[in-house]
Design a protein around this motif. Structure first.
Motif, PDB file in Angstrom:
ATOM      1  N   THR A 189      74.693   7.188  66.466  1.00  0.00           N
ATOM      2  CA  THR A 189      73.451   6.453  66.211  1.00  0.00           C
ATOM      3  C   THR A 189      73.350   6.268  64.693  1.00  0.00           C
ATOM      4  O   THR A 189      74.234   6.724  63.937  1.00  0.00           O
ATOM      5  CB  THR A 189      72.222   7.207  66.774  1.00  0.00           C
ATOM      6  OG1 THR A 189      72.145   8.494  66.149  1.00  0.00           O
ATOM      7  CG2 THR A 189      72.321   7.378  68.291  1.00  0.00           C
ATOM      8  N   ILE A 190      72.280   5.601  64.260  1.00  0.00           N
ATOM      9  CA  ILE A 190      72.141   5.285  62.835  1.00  0.00           C
ATOM     10  C   ILE A 190      71.929   6.558  62.010  1.00  0.00           C
ATOM     11  O   ILE A 190      71.102   7.393  62.368  1.00  0.00           O
ATOM     12  CB  ILE A 190      70.966   4.313  62.632  1.00  0.00           C
ATOM     13  CG1 ILE A 190      71.282   2.977  63.312  1.00  0.00           C
ATOM     14  CG2 ILE A 190      70.680   4.105  61.147  1.00  0.00           C
ATOM     15  CD1 ILE A 190      70.107   2.017  63.312  1.00  0.00           C
ATOM     16  N   GLY A 236      76.526   9.296  59.808  1.00  0.00           N
ATOM     17  CA  GLY A 236      77.562   9.462  58.784  1.00  0.00           C
ATOM     18  C   GLY A 236      78.863   8.715  59.077  1.00  0.00           C
ATOM     19  O   GLY A 236      79.884   8.976  58.439  1.00  0.00           O
ATOM     20  N   THR A 242      79.843   5.540  58.418  1.00  0.00           N
ATOM     21  CA  THR A 242      80.419   4.776  57.301  1.00  0.00           C
ATOM     22  C   THR A 242      80.937   5.718  56.221  1.00  0.00           C
ATOM     23  O   THR A 242      81.963   5.451  55.589  1.00  0.00           O
ATOM     24  CB  THR A 242      79.365   3.797  56.740  1.00  0.00           C
ATOM     25  OG1 THR A 242      78.966   2.922  57.795  1.00  0.00           O
ATOM     26  CG2 THR A 242      79.930   2.974  55.589  1.00  0.00           C
ATOM     27  N   ASN A 255      70.868   1.753  50.574  1.00  0.00           N
ATOM     28  CA  ASN A 255      72.301   2.015  50.715  1.00  0.00           C
ATOM     29  C   ASN A 255      72.706   2.210  52.185  1.00  0.00           C
ATOM     30  O   ASN A 255      73.225   3.244  52.556  1.00  0.00           O
ATOM     31  CB  ASN A 255      72.653   3.259  49.884  1.00  0.00           C
ATOM     32  CG  ASN A 255      74.150   3.442  49.769  1.00  0.00           C
ATOM     33  OD1 ASN A 255      74.906   2.512  50.047  1.00  0.00           O
ATOM     34  ND2 ASN A 255      74.567   4.624  49.363  1.00  0.00           N
TER      35      ASN A 255
HETATM   36  P1  IDP Z   1      75.944   5.669  59.552  1.00  0.00           P
HETATM   37  O1  IDP Z   1      77.073   4.776  59.130  1.00  0.00           O
HETATM   38  O2  IDP Z   1      76.303   6.548  60.711  1.00  0.00           O
HETATM   39  O3  IDP Z   1      74.664   4.942  59.818  1.00  0.00           O
HETATM   40  P2  IDP Z   1      76.066   6.601  56.825  1.00  0.00           P
HETATM   41  O4  IDP Z   1      75.729   5.253  56.280  1.00  0.00           O
HETATM   42  O5  IDP Z   1      77.449   7.079  56.647  1.00  0.00           O
HETATM   43  O6  IDP Z   1      75.643   6.682  58.369  1.00  0.00           O
HETATM   44  O7  IDP Z   1      75.094   7.721  56.249  1.00  0.00           O
HETATM   45  C1  IDP Z   1      73.688   7.484  56.155  1.00  0.00           C
HETATM   46  C2  IDP Z   1      73.220   7.879  54.761  1.00  0.00           C
HETATM   47  O8  IDP Z   1      73.374   9.280  54.627  1.00  0.00           O
HETATM   48  C3  IDP Z   1      74.040   7.246  53.656  1.00  0.00           C
HETATM   49  O9  IDP Z   1      73.172   6.937  52.584  1.00  0.00           O
HETATM   50  C4  IDP Z   1      75.018   8.337  53.257  1.00  0.00           C
HETATM   51  O10 IDP Z   1      75.397   8.227  51.899  1.00  0.00           O
HETATM   52  C5  IDP Z   1      74.222   9.602  53.530  1.00  0.00           C
HETATM   53  N1  IDP Z   1      75.060  10.726  53.962  1.00  0.00           N
HETATM   54  C6  IDP Z   1      76.120  10.709  54.799  1.00  0.00           C
HETATM   55  N2  IDP Z   1      76.625  11.932  54.975  1.00  0.00           N
HETATM   56  C7  IDP Z   1      75.869  12.763  54.232  1.00  0.00           C
HETATM   57  C8  IDP Z   1      75.903  14.182  53.993  1.00  0.00           C
HETATM   58  O11 IDP Z   1      76.762  14.928  54.497  1.00  0.00           O
HETATM   59  N3  IDP Z   1      74.946  14.679  53.175  1.00  0.00           N
HETATM   60  C9  IDP Z   1      74.003  13.879  52.591  1.00  0.00           C
HETATM   61  N4  IDP Z   1      73.934  12.549  52.776  1.00  0.00           N
HETATM   62  C10 IDP Z   1      74.851  12.003  53.590  1.00  0.00           C
END
Ligand code: IDP
Length: 224
Positions: free
Chosen positions: A20-21, A24, A26, A127
Motif C-alpha cells: 500500500t502507499i 517503502g 520506491t 516527495n
Molecule cells: P511507497 O513507494 O511504498 O509509497 P516510499 O515512497 O518508498 O513508499 O516511501 C514513502 C516515504 O517514506 C518516502 O518519503 C520515503 O523517503 C520515506 N521512507 C521510506 N523508507 C523509510 C524508512 O525506513 N525510514 C524513514 N522514512 C522512510
C-alpha cells in the motif's frame, strides 16, 4: 516459470511489490538501482489515460532487454493487478521469473501499519510518486491510503494469479526500509545466485548509503 534451475537464472526476473502507499516500495527499488544497476519503472510515469496497465507491463518487458532484473513499481495490492501484470509480460517474454515483494498486511497489524505509513507519507511533503502531500490536505491523503489498505489482497500461492510467483519474499511495512532491503537482497541472493555472479556483495555501509540516497531522491514527475 521455465525449465532453467533457479541457481542458473541470470536474467529475466521481475520484482513485483505487493503493498500500500508509504510501505517503502520506491525506496527499495531505488536502492536496488543504486546497488546493482537494475531496472525500475514507476506506474505514475505512465502518462497515457487509456490502457495504463498494458503500457506499464510493456515498459517492464522492454526494460528486461537491457536489465537482468526490473522492479515493477506500483502497489499491485489486488489480484486483478497481479494477474494483468504477469499475463501481459508473459505474452511477450515467456521465461520471466516473477518474485513477489510482499509487504505483509495482517488485519491484526493494521494499526501499526497505518501509523508507520502515514508518518512516512505525511512527513515527507511532496516527495512521493502518488501523493504530493503538500497539494492535498491530510484527511484526503489518509482516505486514499485507507482505500489501498481496504482493497489489499494478501499473496495466496495456492491459487491464480499468485501461484505464478517463483518466489515470495515477505517483508514488514512497519520496519525500516534498510532492514527490508537486506531481507530482499539476501533472499534473492540465496535463490538466484547467478544474478550476483562476478560481483562483490554490498557491505552493510553500502546498504546504509543506498537507502539514504533513495530517501533523498526527488521524483521527477508530478501528477496534478
Ligand atoms: P511507497 O513507494 O511504498 O509509497 P516510499 O515512497 O518508498 O513508499 O516511501 C514513502 C516515504 O517514506 C518516502 O518519503 C520515503 O523517503 C520515506 N521512507 C521510506 N523508507 C523509510 C524508512 O525506513 N525510514 C524513514 N522514512 C522512510
Amino acid at each position: 516459470g521455465g525449465d532453467v534451475d533457479s541457481k542458473d537464472v541470470v536474467r529475466n526476473v521481475v520484482l513485483v511489490p505487493i503493498a500500500t502507499i508509504g510501505c517503502g516500495k520506491t525506496t527499495i527499488a531505488l536502492a536496488l538501482v543504486k546497488l546493482f544497476g537494475w531496472g525500475h519503472f514507476q506506474n505514475d510515469n505512465v502518462k497515457t489515460k487509456k490502457g495504463r496497465g498494458q503500457v506499464f507491463a510493456d515498459t517492464i518487458s522492454s526494460l528486461l532487454v537491457t536489465n537482468p532484473v526490473v522492479f515493477a513499481d506500483r502497489n499491485n495490492h489486488q489480484k486483478r493487478e497481479r494477474d494483468q501484470l504477469i499475463n501481459d509480460i508473459s505474452k511477450t517474454m515467456p521465461n520471466v521469473r516473477f518474485v513477489a515483494i510482499h509487504y505483509v498486511h495482517d488485519r491484526a497489524n493494521f494499526e501499526p501499519i497505518r501509523a508507520a505509513t502515514r508518518a512516512r507519507v505525511l512527513s515527507r511533503g511532496d516527495n512521493h510518486q502518488t501523493i504530493q502531500a503538500g497539494s492535498k490536505d491530510q484527511g484526503e491523503i489518509i482516505e486514499i491510503m485507507e482505500g489501498f489498505m481496504h482493497r489489499f489482497q494478501p499473496v495466496d500461492t495456492s491459487d491464480a494469479p499468485d501461484d505464478h510467483f517463483d518466489l515470495v519474499i515477505d517483508i514488514d511495512p512497519t520496519i525500516e526500509s534498510r532492514e527490508n532491503l537486506e531481507v530482499v537482497i539476501e533472499k534473492l541472493h540465496s535463490t538466484y545466485p547467478g544474478l550476483f555472479r562476478d560481483r562483490e556483495m554490498p557491505t552493510p555501509s553500502d546498504l546504509d548509503a543506498a537507502v539514504q540516497w533513495a530517501m533523498e531522491y526527488q521524483p521527477d514527475f508530478k501528477m496534478d
